[in-house]
Scaffold this active site. Sequence first.
Site, PDB file in Angstrom:
ATOM      1  CB  ILE A 174      -0.943   0.031   1.230  1.00  0.00           C
ATOM      2  CG1 ILE A 174      -0.135  -0.075   2.528  1.00  0.00           C
ATOM      3  CG2 ILE A 174      -1.979  -1.072   1.141  1.00  0.00           C
ATOM      4  CD1 ILE A 174      -0.983   0.065   3.781  1.00  0.00           C
ATOM      5  N   GLY A 175       0.325   2.361  -0.432  1.00  0.00           N
ATOM      6  CA  GLY A 175       1.084   3.605  -0.451  1.00  0.00           C
ATOM      7  C   GLY A 175       2.054   3.624  -1.613  1.00  0.00           C
ATOM      8  CD  GLU A 227       2.495  10.884  -1.891  1.00  0.00           C
ATOM      9  OE1 GLU A 227       2.169  11.038  -0.694  1.00  0.00           O
ATOM     10  OE2 GLU A 227       2.294  11.738  -2.753  1.00  0.00           O
ATOM     11  N   GLY A 228       6.645   6.568  -0.559  1.00  0.00           N
ATOM     12  CA  GLY A 228       7.777   6.352   0.334  1.00  0.00           C
ATOM     13  C   GLY A 228       9.089   6.704  -0.323  1.00  0.00           C
ATOM     14  CB  SER A 275      10.166   2.677   3.668  1.00  0.00           C
ATOM     15  OG  SER A 275       9.179   3.694   3.545  1.00  0.00           O
ATOM     16  CG  ASP A 317       8.207  12.554   4.179  1.00  0.00           C
ATOM     17  OD1 ASP A 317       7.974  13.299   3.210  1.00  0.00           O
ATOM     18  OD2 ASP A 317       8.283  11.318   4.076  1.00  0.00           O
TER      19      ASP A 317
END
Length: 239
Positions: free
Chosen positions: A16-17, A19-20, A23, A130
């Site tokens: 998921i996500g 924009e890391g 990570s 961030d």
Amino acid sequence: MDTRVTEIAFDLLKEIGNEGLNSRTYIAQDIQLDANIVIKEVNKLSISPDTTYFAEARLLYASRHPNVMEIKYASQDDDNLYLAMPYYKNGSLNALINNKFLSVPEIIHYGLDFLSALNYIHSKGLIHFDVKPSNIIINDAGKALLTDFGLAQLTDKYGFAEVPLAYPTHLTPEWFQASVFTSQYDVFQAGLTLYRMCNGNSDFDDKLQNGGVTRDEVVRGIFPDRYKFLPHIPNSLRK
């Protein structure tokens, strides 16, 4: 001291996500608890040699607050670190913004929540570095929680800290003009986050596809457009 080395096992179910900076994040099944959790996976090679492996986990644990994401445990294998956090089905503020235009009460409610978290960590001498919608999670009670302390730094006695990386569409004027930063860095990013809550992500997504914002756009205040707002946003909130 009686140190025990134990085994923690989980199955990674779904990434998921998106924009890391350094990570990957997954929904996972904790085998011991038979429950869904969120796992943040950080490659050890991405961590500065002068940084303690579990620095982020310790900062999160030390920053416990109703609007800061709880950390359940931290672990490691040969290649990666793993931070375990609660799973909330509502997902991130970023996903919510992508699915619909937020109402004014929603913007104020979620805004006050994540700003409360920022105020708390700043009072502890911590800069997040961030702040963005993908790092704000909506829990099952409808509260916004600040998460992802991977870039967070404690300030020195003068209130300054350094950071090696920055998200390319959330650059601040200070990024181009200084080598050390104060909590005002977070304040600017909070403003960008509130702007996205008012107007959506499309302009920021376009910038990301083109490599991010430029120095001129940020320092001169060209991006984002301070006069472009959706019709339902009142003047009091625009200001």
